[in-house]
Design a protein around this motif. Structure first.
Motif, PDB file in Angstrom:
ATOM      1  N   UNK A 101      13.126  70.435  42.709  1.00 17.39           N
ATOM      2  CA  UNK A 101      13.841  70.745  43.951  1.00 17.39           C
ATOM      3  C   UNK A 101      15.320  70.985  43.702  1.00 17.39           C
ATOM      4  N   UNK A 102      15.921  71.736  44.605  1.00 14.03           N
ATOM      5  CA  UNK A 102      17.328  72.130  44.436  1.00 14.03           C
ATOM      6  C   UNK A 102      18.268  70.930  44.428  1.00 14.03           C
ATOM      7  N   UNK A 103      18.002  69.924  45.268  1.00 14.83           N
ATOM      8  CA  UNK A 103      18.902  68.764  45.324  1.00 14.83           C
ATOM      9  C   UNK A 103      19.033  68.083  43.964  1.00 14.83           C
ATOM     10  N   UNK A 104      17.909  67.947  43.251  1.00  9.93           N
ATOM     11  CA  UNK A 104      17.949  67.309  41.938  1.00  9.93           C
ATOM     12  C   UNK A 104      18.760  68.139  40.942  1.00  9.93           C
ATOM     13  N   UNK A 105      18.653  69.456  41.045  1.00 10.70           N
ATOM     14  CA  UNK A 105      19.444  70.332  40.175  1.00 10.70           C
ATOM     15  C   UNK A 105      20.937  70.144  40.435  1.00 10.70           C
ATOM     16  N   UNK A 106      21.291  70.025  41.700  1.00 10.67           N
ATOM     17  CA  UNK A 106      22.699  69.848  42.069  1.00 10.67           C
ATOM     18  C   UNK A 106      23.214  68.488  41.579  1.00 10.67           C
ATOM     19  N   UNK A 107      22.408  67.428  41.749  1.00 15.99           N
ATOM     20  CA  UNK A 107      22.808  66.095  41.266  1.00 15.99           C
ATOM     21  C   UNK A 107      23.007  66.089  39.748  1.00 15.99           C
ATOM     22  N   UNK A 108      22.109  66.746  39.027  1.00 16.77           N
ATOM     23  CA  UNK A 108      22.206  66.794  37.570  1.00 16.77           C
ATOM     24  C   UNK A 108      23.502  67.470  37.131  1.00 16.77           C
ATOM     25  N   UNK A 109      23.806  68.622  37.711  1.00 17.15           N
ATOM     26  CA  UNK A 109      25.012  69.365  37.328  1.00 17.15           C
ATOM     27  C   UNK A 109      26.272  68.599  37.723  1.00 17.15           C
ATOM     28  N   UNK A 110      26.246  67.957  38.896  1.00 16.28           N
ATOM     29  CA  UNK A 110      27.391  67.141  39.315  1.00 16.28           C
ATOM     30  C   UNK A 110      27.641  65.998  38.358  1.00 16.28           C
ATOM     31  N   UNK A 111      26.558  65.335  37.909  1.00 13.93           N
ATOM     32  CA  UNK A 111      26.685  64.241  36.952  1.00 13.93           C
ATOM     33  C   UNK A 111      27.251  64.695  35.619  1.00 13.93           C
ATOM     34  N   UNK A 112      26.795  65.849  35.134  1.00 11.96           N
ATOM     35  CA  UNK A 112      27.326  66.395  33.876  1.00 11.96           C
ATOM     36  C   UNK A 112      28.820  66.702  34.001  1.00 11.96           C
ATOM     37  N   UNK A 113      29.236  67.161  35.174  1.00 10.69           N
ATOM     38  CA  UNK A 113      30.654  67.495  35.389  1.00 10.69           C
ATOM     39  C   UNK A 113      31.524  66.242  35.377  1.00 10.69           C
ATOM     40  N   UNK A 114      31.060  65.156  36.002  1.00  9.19           N
ATOM     41  CA  UNK A 114      31.798  63.891  35.949  1.00  9.19           C
ATOM     42  C   UNK A 114      31.875  63.359  34.516  1.00  9.19           C
ATOM     43  N   UNK A 115      30.787  63.498  33.756  1.00  7.51           N
ATOM     44  CA  UNK A 115      30.782  63.070  32.346  1.00  7.51           C
ATOM     45  C   UNK A 115      31.819  63.839  31.536  1.00  7.51           C
ATOM     46  N   UNK A 116      31.937  65.141  31.815  1.00  9.13           N
ATOM     47  CA  UNK A 116      32.930  65.965  31.117  1.00  9.13           C
ATOM     48  C   UNK A 116      34.350  65.469  31.368  1.00  9.13           C
ATOM     49  N   UNK A 117      34.617  65.032  32.608  1.00  7.92           N
ATOM     50  CA  UNK A 117      35.959  64.509  32.922  1.00  7.92           C
ATOM     51  C   UNK A 117      36.264  63.263  32.087  1.00  7.92           C
ATOM     52  N   UNK A 118      35.247  62.437  31.825  1.00  8.23           N
ATOM     53  CA  UNK A 118      35.443  61.230  31.024  1.00  8.23           C
ATOM     54  C   UNK A 118      35.682  61.563  29.555  1.00  8.23           C
TER      55      UNK A 118
END
Length: 408
Positions: free
Chosen positions: A375-392
């Motif tokens: 589902x699209x929501x899970x795709x969005x959560x995954x990409x958002x999580x990767x983006x926060x990891x990149x900031x760290x």
């Protein structure tokens, strides 16, 4: 003639202005597809799979990434203007292919051409502006460059959404691309001048340590360059997801083409306008802090999308995403320019842009497959999580001091 050359934005404002105009046209070619393509795929070709729809972004991202790298490698050999002109030549048939495409494979082919064209044109204008301005206003110069490109993305995205709503999804929106590609080619041919001679002048006064292997240092070894490179990849990974999935989310919420055009255009428009300020900020404030907060804001905005359905809430999220991207985009380039010697700068920027624009392909593939499976929501959560990891990664790996100097 080399003795009379002066580095600086004010000293070279005429040529700089022409290059800003050219980059606005380069951005406009992306905007042509930005708000209408998922619907173009479904209504024109009957394609509903998210992975299949996002295949055009995958094709675009891979070819643009490769073109970025070779533009960086070949810029000193063949000249910036030659590569820029060739990029525009490749762009001219793209809107015609989209108008007359008999099947989806032709659309993929058009986006392969678009990727090559964008890699050649955008990379050339970036390197040429850095050549012209020297060290003092490099961040401001990149802010102006990226403002012009992404503001044009937003404006043309809105225009194509409006035209599609009024006249249909094809062919009228693609007429914009016909105009842009021809004007871009003519402006480059008659008014743009090559800037290699400025590199020779700056090299005489620069004392930045040269890298042993530009590609490996930019990708893995140098803590500054590799931190910027991974953030660039993740930035475009989430941009690839937004490009492909946000219009689908908005369609599922029963928004019409005009409102989809507005919401999808806010993000690159704020991204574009914001860089007028964030580019200059990167000349005066901590580049590391700007990169951390920019990636953090992006991740936060993306994670809010599945919880939102109201028009003004989605507009606000789009604006926050644009602000986060504005903080990092000119800062990526000015950081790499500061961390590399003038002779190696084009190749390092090319290596960075190789990985950054592969992010489009990774983002489209990862989010498309995840959306189809879960589902699209899970795709969005995954990409958002990767983006926060990149900031760290920026926060804990990248050093505050960017430049390594040696005596010559």
């Amino acid at each position: 003639m080399a003795g009379n050359l002066k580095l600086g934005l004010r000293e070279n404002w005429k040529q700089f202005t022409i290059l800003v105009t050219v980059n606005a046209l380069v951005g406009g070619m992306i905007g042509m597809e930005r708000s209408i393509f998922p619907q173009f795929a479904e209504s024109g070709f009957g394609i509903s799979s998210k992975t299949a729809i996002l295949s055009f972004i995958t094709a675009f991202g891979i070819t643009k990434a490769i073109a970025n790298y070779f533009t960086g490698r070949l810029a000193n050999k063949f000249g910036r203007k030659t590569l820029l002109l060739f990029g525009w030549l490749i762009a001219i048939p793209i809107p015609f292919i989209l108008i007359y495409a008999p099947n989806w494979n032709w659309v993929i082919f058009a986006n392969v051409l678009l990727g090559v064209s964008q890699g050649l044109t955008w990379s050339s204008t970036v390197v040429m502006k850095i050549d012209l301005v020297g060290e003092k206003n490099r961040g401001f110069a990149m802010g102006l460059n990226e403002f012009a490109g992404y503001f044009a993305v937003g404006i043309v995205a809105f225009l194509t959404g409006f035209i599609a709503e009024t006249y249909g999804i094809t062919p009228c929106p693609f007429y914009i691309g016909v105009f842009i590609s021809i004007v871009g080619f003519l402006v480059t041919a008659f008014w743009v001048k090559d800037t290699r001679i400025f590199v020779h002048k700056e090299s005489k006064i620069d004392n930045t340590t040269e890298l042993d292997n530009v590609f490996l240092e930019t990708t893995f070894k140098n803590k500054t360059l590799s931190s910027v490179t991974q953030a660039g990849l993740v930035n475009n990974l989430n941009d690839g997801m937004i490009w492909g999935l946000l219009p689908i989310v908005l369609l599922s919420l029963n928004y019409n083409n005009e409102n989809i055009g507005i919401i999808t255009a806010i993000y690159p428009t704020v991204w574009g306008i914001g860089q007028l300020f964030t580019g200059k900020m990167s000349d005066n404030y901590s580049k590391k802090a700007m990169l951390f907060w920019g990636m953090f804001l992006q991740g936060l905005a993306i994670l809010l999308i599945p919880f939102s359905s109201e028009f003004y809430v989605l507009v606000s999220i789009s604006a926050i995403l644009g602000l986060g991207t504005a903080l990092v985009y000119p800062t990526f380039l000015s950081t790499i320019a500061e961390a590399t010697s003038p002779k190696q700068r084009a190749e390092s920027i090319g290596s960075f842009r190789l990985w950054r624009d592969l992010g489009y392909a990774f983002g489209a593939l990862i989010s498309g497959i995840t959306a189809d499976l879960f589902g699209i929501d899970y795709a969005i959560f995954l990409i958002g999580g990767l983006t926060l990891t990149s900031s760290l990664i920026i926060k804990f790996r990248m050093p505050e001091q960017i430049r390594n100097n040696v005596l010559k």
